[in-house]
Scaffold this motif. Structure first.
Motif, PDB file in Angstrom:
ATOM      1  N   LEU A  77       0.824  -1.206   0.000  1.00  0.00           N
ATOM      2  CA  LEU A  77       0.000   0.000   0.000  1.00  0.00           C
ATOM      3  C   LEU A  77       0.860   1.259   0.000  1.00  0.00           C
ATOM      4  O   LEU A  77       0.510   2.255  -0.634  1.00  0.00           O
ATOM      5  N   ASN A  78       1.989   1.237   0.703  1.00  0.00           N
ATOM      6  CA  ASN A  78       2.895   2.390   0.708  1.00  0.00           C
ATOM      7  C   ASN A  78       3.412   2.683  -0.694  1.00  0.00           C
ATOM      8  O   ASN A  78       3.459   3.835  -1.129  1.00  0.00           O
ATOM      9  N   VAL A  79       3.823   1.634  -1.398  1.00  0.00           N
ATOM     10  CA  VAL A  79       4.327   1.806  -2.762  1.00  0.00           C
ATOM     11  C   VAL A  79       3.207   2.296  -3.679  1.00  0.00           C
ATOM     12  O   VAL A  79       3.402   3.206  -4.496  1.00  0.00           O
ATOM     13  N   ALA A  80       2.019   1.695  -3.533  1.00  0.00           N
ATOM     14  CA  ALA A  80       0.881   2.099  -4.362  1.00  0.00           C
ATOM     15  C   ALA A  80       0.527   3.560  -4.118  1.00  0.00           C
ATOM     16  O   ALA A  80       0.249   4.313  -5.063  1.00  0.00           O
ATOM     17  N   ALA A  81       0.547   3.984  -2.850  1.00  0.00           N
ATOM     18  CA  ALA A  81       0.220   5.371  -2.514  1.00  0.00           C
ATOM     19  C   ALA A  81       1.235   6.324  -3.129  1.00  0.00           C
ATOM     20  O   ALA A  81       0.877   7.371  -3.682  1.00  0.00           O
ATOM     21  N   ARG A  82       2.502   5.962  -3.047  1.00  0.00           N
ATOM     22  CA  ARG A  82       3.558   6.810  -3.608  1.00  0.00           C
ATOM     23  C   ARG A  82       3.403   6.940  -5.126  1.00  0.00           C
ATOM     24  O   ARG A  82       3.493   8.038  -5.684  1.00  0.00           O
ATOM     25  N   LYS A  83       3.156   5.821  -5.798  1.00  0.00           N
ATOM     26  CA  LYS A  83       3.014   5.849  -7.254  1.00  0.00           C
ATOM     27  C   LYS A  83       1.789   6.658  -7.678  1.00  0.00           C
ATOM     28  O   LYS A  83       1.841   7.421  -8.650  1.00  0.00           O
ATOM     29  N   GLN A  84       0.693   6.494  -6.959  1.00  0.00           N
ATOM     30  CA  GLN A  84      -0.527   7.230  -7.298  1.00  0.00           C
ATOM     31  C   GLN A  84      -0.329   8.727  -7.087  1.00  0.00           C
ATOM     32  O   GLN A  84      -0.814   9.550  -7.869  1.00  0.00           O
ATOM     33  N   GLU A 128      20.970   7.323  -8.109  1.00  0.00           N
ATOM     34  CA  GLU A 128      21.746   7.906  -7.011  1.00  0.00           C
ATOM     35  C   GLU A 128      21.484   7.160  -5.706  1.00  0.00           C
ATOM     36  O   GLU A 128      22.405   6.918  -4.921  1.00  0.00           O
ATOM     37  N   ILE A 129      20.240   6.781  -5.483  1.00  0.00           N
ATOM     38  CA  ILE A 129      19.900   6.019  -4.277  1.00  0.00           C
ATOM     39  C   ILE A 129      20.640   4.686  -4.261  1.00  0.00           C
ATOM     40  O   ILE A 129      21.148   4.248  -3.228  1.00  0.00           O
ATOM     41  N   GLU A 130      20.725   4.036  -5.425  1.00  0.00           N
ATOM     42  CA  GLU A 130      21.411   2.745  -5.504  1.00  0.00           C
ATOM     43  C   GLU A 130      22.905   2.882  -5.233  1.00  0.00           C
ATOM     44  O   GLU A 130      23.549   1.921  -4.806  1.00  0.00           O
ATOM     45  N   ARG A 131      23.467   4.066  -5.475  1.00  0.00           N
ATOM     46  CA  ARG A 131      24.903   4.277  -5.243  1.00  0.00           C
ATOM     47  C   ARG A 131      25.223   4.583  -3.779  1.00  0.00           C
ATOM     48  O   ARG A 131      26.391   4.621  -3.396  1.00  0.00           O
ATOM     49  N   LYS A 137      21.117   4.099   2.302  1.00  0.00           N
ATOM     50  CA  LYS A 137      20.027   3.770   1.382  1.00  0.00           C
ATOM     51  C   LYS A 137      18.840   3.186   2.141  1.00  0.00           C
ATOM     52  O   LYS A 137      17.689   3.578   1.917  1.00  0.00           O
ATOM     53  N   GLN A 138      19.122   2.269   3.054  1.00  0.00           N
ATOM     54  CA  GLN A 138      18.039   1.641   3.807  1.00  0.00           C
ATOM     55  C   GLN A 138      17.330   2.653   4.706  1.00  0.00           C
ATOM     56  O   GLN A 138      16.099   2.632   4.815  1.00  0.00           O
ATOM     57  N   SER A 139      18.090   3.534   5.337  1.00  0.00           N
ATOM     58  CA  SER A 139      17.483   4.555   6.197  1.00  0.00           C
ATOM     59  C   SER A 139      16.547   5.441   5.391  1.00  0.00           C
ATOM     60  O   SER A 139      15.417   5.732   5.807  1.00  0.00           O
ATOM     61  N   PHE A 140      17.014   5.867   4.228  1.00  0.00           N
ATOM     62  CA  PHE A 140      16.206   6.736   3.372  1.00  0.00           C
ATOM     63  C   PHE A 140      14.949   6.022   2.883  1.00  0.00           C
ATOM     64  O   PHE A 140      13.844   6.564   2.946  1.00  0.00           O
ATOM     65  N   GLN A 141      15.102   4.801   2.396  1.00  0.00           N
ATOM     66  CA  GLN A 141      13.967   4.072   1.839  1.00  0.00           C
ATOM     67  C   GLN A 141      12.923   3.745   2.902  1.00  0.00           C
ATOM     68  O   GLN A 141      11.718   3.847   2.648  1.00  0.00           O
ATOM     69  N   ASN A 147       7.434   4.939   5.255  1.00  0.00           N
ATOM     70  CA  ASN A 147       6.844   5.871   6.222  1.00  0.00           C
ATOM     71  C   ASN A 147       7.153   5.505   7.674  1.00  0.00           C
ATOM     72  O   ASN A 147       6.337   5.719   8.569  1.00  0.00           O
ATOM     73  N   LYS A 148       8.340   4.952   7.926  1.00  0.00           N
ATOM     74  CA  LYS A 148       8.701   4.552   9.282  1.00  0.00           C
ATOM     75  C   LYS A 148       9.362   5.710  10.020  1.00  0.00           C
ATOM     76  O   LYS A 148      10.001   6.571   9.421  1.00  0.00           O
ATOM     77  N   SER A 149       9.215   5.705  11.335  1.00  0.00           N
ATOM     78  CA  SER A 149       9.785   6.762  12.162  1.00  0.00           C
ATOM     79  C   SER A 149      11.282   6.534  12.346  1.00  0.00           C
ATOM     80  O   SER A 149      11.806   5.440  12.090  1.00  0.00           O
TER      81      SER A 149
END
Length: 200
Positions: A77-84, A128-131, A137-141, A147-149
């Motif tokens: 749902l997080n991915v779907a929300a972001r894409k929409q 850039e994220i993959e680099r 990368k994990q913290s950002f994603q 949407n984690k704290s």
């Protein structure tokens, strides 16, 4: 109604894939408030938010046999929300661009396609994220896509909260740097950046 105290997300997802509408309705009731909140914080329009949320759950039911989700439906749902939300921004930009073609009775030709720019920029940022170093990368994603704290990310990655903050801050600066190289003027930034750079 399926009892959420008995059935886990995994149980409900399996039942939904088999055509169980009550399982779908339970997932809808369980996640509707969260999805609504995620979308509204991106688009800031209640009616638009309702429409997008409805589309997400319609697609969830329509393509239920293709859903890849194991223990929880939240990541999907997080991915779907972001894409929409990105799709909505692109449509808004395209509409504004079409309106800009006609000013004072004159037809103006845009220098490039806003939608194409948005796709190119997204690809650039993804690379850039993959680099980035793994923890960064994990913290950002986890922050932007799931949407984690800060506390949740620190616990999941076994890092201090300050390290997580630093990772996200540096990641954002790297993405902004790439964006500045991509665009000659900051005013031309595509709406997709709002989703990436705004903490939600």
């Amino acid at each position: 109604m399926v009892n959420e105290l008995i059935f886990t997300d995994q149980d409900l997802i399996t039942a939904m894939k088999n055509g169980n509408q009550k399982a779908f309705e339970e997932l809808y009731e369980r996640y509707w408030p969260e999805v609504y909140s995620m979308i509204y914080r991106r688009v800031r329009d209640k009616e638009v938010t309702k429409d997008i949320v409805q589309d997400i759950f319609i697609n969830l039911w329509r393509y239920r046999d293709r859903i890849i989700a194991e223990r929880s439906l939240a990541p999907w749902l997080n991915v779907a929300a972001r894409k929409q939300a990105i799709s909505w921004y692109r449509k808004q930009l395209s509409t504004k661009q079409r309106e800009a073609l006609y000013q004072d009775g004159e037809v103006l030709v845009p220098s490039s396609s806003t939608e194409l720019e948005a796709k190119e920029l997204q690809n650039l940022l993804d690379r850039e994220i993959e680099r980035m170093p793994v923890n960064m990368k994990q913290s950002f994603q986890l922050s932007r896509y799931e949407n984690k704290s800060i506390r949740e990310i620190a616990s999941e990655l076994s890092l201090s909260e300050q390290t997580v903050r630093n990772n996200i801050s540096i990641a954002l600066e790297r993405l902004r740097s790439q964006t500045r190289k991509f665009y000659a003027e900051p005013a031309n930034l595509a709406g997709v950046l709002v989703i990436l750079f705004t903490k939600i």
